[in-house]
Write an enzyme that holds these catalytic residues in place. Structure first.
Site, PDB file in Angstrom:
ATOM      1  N   ASP A 265       1.449  -5.335  34.252  1.00  0.00           N
ATOM      2  CA  ASP A 265       0.483  -5.772  33.237  1.00  0.00           C
ATOM      3  C   ASP A 265       0.779  -7.177  32.725  1.00  0.00           C
ATOM      4  O   ASP A 265       1.811  -7.773  33.065  1.00  0.00           O
ATOM      5  CB  ASP A 265       0.440  -4.751  32.085  1.00  0.00           C
ATOM      6  CG  ASP A 265       1.829  -4.321  31.607  1.00  0.00           C
ATOM      7  OD1 ASP A 265       2.814  -4.992  31.956  1.00  0.00           O
ATOM      8  OD2 ASP A 265       1.920  -3.313  30.893  1.00  0.00           O
TER       9      ASP A 265
ATOM     10  N   ASN B  52       3.545   6.044  22.042  1.00  0.00           N
ATOM     11  CA  ASN B  52       2.434   7.004  22.117  1.00  0.00           C
ATOM     12  C   ASN B  52       2.231   7.530  23.541  1.00  0.00           C
ATOM     13  O   ASN B  52       1.205   8.118  23.839  1.00  0.00           O
ATOM     14  CB  ASN B  52       1.136   6.348  21.608  1.00  0.00           C
ATOM     15  CG  ASN B  52       0.751   5.118  22.426  1.00  0.00           C
ATOM     16  OD1 ASN B  52       1.457   4.745  23.363  1.00  0.00           O
ATOM     17  ND2 ASN B  52      -0.366   4.511  22.079  1.00  0.00           N
TER      18      ASN B  52
ATOM     19  N   HIS C 127       2.029   5.667  26.307  1.00  0.00           N
ATOM     20  CA  HIS C 127       1.313   4.801  27.254  1.00  0.00           C
ATOM     21  C   HIS C 127       2.242   4.327  28.369  1.00  0.00           C
ATOM     22  O   HIS C 127       3.450   4.167  28.160  1.00  0.00           O
ATOM     23  CB  HIS C 127       0.602   3.635  26.556  1.00  0.00           C
ATOM     24  CG  HIS C 127       1.460   2.520  26.057  1.00  0.00           C
ATOM     25  ND1 HIS C 127       1.714   2.295  24.724  1.00  0.00           N
ATOM     26  CD2 HIS C 127       2.098   1.517  26.713  1.00  0.00           C
ATOM     27  CE1 HIS C 127       2.462   1.219  24.587  1.00  0.00           C
ATOM     28  NE2 HIS C 127       2.714   0.724  25.784  1.00  0.00           N
TER      29      HIS C 127
ATOM     30  N   GLU D 106      -3.515   2.974  27.599  1.00  0.00           N
ATOM     31  CA  GLU D 106      -3.300   3.526  26.268  1.00  0.00           C
ATOM     32  C   GLU D 106      -3.683   5.000  26.164  1.00  0.00           C
ATOM     33  O   GLU D 106      -4.538   5.495  26.908  1.00  0.00           O
ATOM     34  CB  GLU D 106      -4.120   2.724  25.246  1.00  0.00           C
ATOM     35  CG  GLU D 106      -3.510   1.369  24.909  1.00  0.00           C
ATOM     36  CD  GLU D 106      -2.278   1.471  24.001  1.00  0.00           C
ATOM     37  OE1 GLU D 106      -1.682   2.552  23.884  1.00  0.00           O
ATOM     38  OE2 GLU D 106      -1.927   0.432  23.400  1.00  0.00           O
TER      39      GLU D 106
HETATM   40  C1  GLP Z   1       4.787  -2.449  26.572  1.00  0.00           C
HETATM   41  C2  GLP Z   1       4.625  -2.457  28.091  1.00  0.00           C
HETATM   42  C3  GLP Z   1       5.035  -1.138  28.709  1.00  0.00           C
HETATM   43  C4  GLP Z   1       6.365  -0.686  28.137  1.00  0.00           C
HETATM   44  C5  GLP Z   1       6.258  -0.519  26.647  1.00  0.00           C
HETATM   45  C6  GLP Z   1       7.530  -0.012  26.005  1.00  0.00           C
HETATM   46  O1  GLP Z   1       3.695  -1.913  25.904  1.00  0.00           O
HETATM   47  N1  GLP Z   1       3.281  -2.766  28.490  1.00  0.00           N
HETATM   48  O2  GLP Z   1       5.111  -1.290  30.119  1.00  0.00           O
HETATM   49  O3  GLP Z   1       6.753   0.527  28.741  1.00  0.00           O
HETATM   50  O4  GLP Z   1       5.940  -1.798  26.108  1.00  0.00           O
HETATM   51  O5  GLP Z   1       8.429  -1.044  25.813  1.00  0.00           O
HETATM   52  P1  GLP Z   1       9.913  -0.926  25.329  1.00  0.00           P
HETATM   53  O6  GLP Z   1      10.715  -0.675  26.547  1.00  0.00           O
HETATM   54  O7  GLP Z   1      10.219  -2.277  24.728  1.00  0.00           O
HETATM   55  O8  GLP Z   1       9.993   0.178  24.344  1.00  0.00           O
END
Ligand code: GLP
Length: 245
Positions: A67, A135, A137, A142
């Protein structure tokens, strides 16, 4: 779904880095689906060390990222292109021409079509690495009433914007939309590895590993339908989620 419980997050990171390096050693021109966020950083650090020690060679590896924020150019320090360059690509012997992070700038439909094409090019990922949002995702798919199969532009939820605000100067700097790989390309990978740590992930992980439901309200639960998926968590998170083993 294979559930791996490790003694600590460092152990989880080492476990996943080993999975990736073993894949590269077995298939030097493999395709990796890569993720951003705080969670993968120690995994990438392990891979950088292994590369420096001559234990893994990235020269033929191809990568596609999940992404990118809309509105940020690749040189913006919060863009996911910048994240990948600074946390992995600049420190290993990968050919950057073999790495792809979608563009968050320009025609959204064309960018999304390009991301789907890159995900499919030469076959889907041999291994798709995933983090998880609070949540549930995955990538930026989402939680909500529906999920979208194709890559697309997603409106970020309040919860995601708040969680990701820690990387920006202020919450209002967090982009409210992002381009994300859709569920189809993620689940088309030969192997999907989701890594999680931290109390904020407890409920999302409980739904993933202690409950049979598959629901768009927790997109990670679709991993239950994949034949070769792994969830790698530390004991603290496993216990908090009520996992009995
Ligand atoms: C973002 C990314 C996800 C990731 C999420 C959690 O939203 N798009 O790919 O899994 O963050 O991130 P973290 O590892 O910092 O908790």
């Amino acid at each position: 779904m294979n559930i791996i419980v490790t003694e600590s997050y460092e152990a989880s990171a080492a476990y996943v880095a080993n999975m990736i390096s073993e894949l590269i050693n077995r298939k030097p021109d493999c395709k990796l689906g890569l993720a951003t966020g705080g969670t993968p950083v120690p995994i990438y650090k392990n891979l950088i060390e292994m590369n420096r020690a001559g234990k893994v060679d990235f020269s033929r590896v191809r990568t596609v990222n999940l992404d990118e924020y809309c509105g940020l150019t690749g040189d913006h320090d919060q863009s996911y292109r910048y994240f990948m360059d600074t946390n992995l690509f600049n420190h290993v012997n990968i050919d950057k021409a073999n790495t792809f992070v979608a563009s968050g700038i320009g025609d959204p439909a064309a960018n999304a079509a390009q991301l789907d094409a890159k995900a499919a090019e030469g076959g889907y990922a041999d291994l798709q690495l995933l983090g998880i949002g609070n949540n549930g995702h995955i990538a930026f798919n989402e939680a909500g009433d529906k999920l979208i199969a194709e890559s697309h532009i997603e409106q970020l939820t309040e919860s995601t914007i708040k969680a990701n605000a820690r990387f920006f100067e202020k919450e209002s700097d967090v982009p409210t939309t992002a381009i994300t790989m859709g569920m189809r390309s993620i689940l088309a990978a030969s192997c999907v590895v989701l890594v999680a740590t931290g109390a904020a992930k407890t409920e999302a992980i409980r739904q993933l590993i202690c409950d049979g439901a598959v629901t768009t309200h927790n997109p990670s639960t679709f991993l239950k339908l994949h034949q070769n998926s792994y969830v790698v968590i530390d004991r603290t998170l496993a216990e908090a989620a009520g996992y009995k083993g």
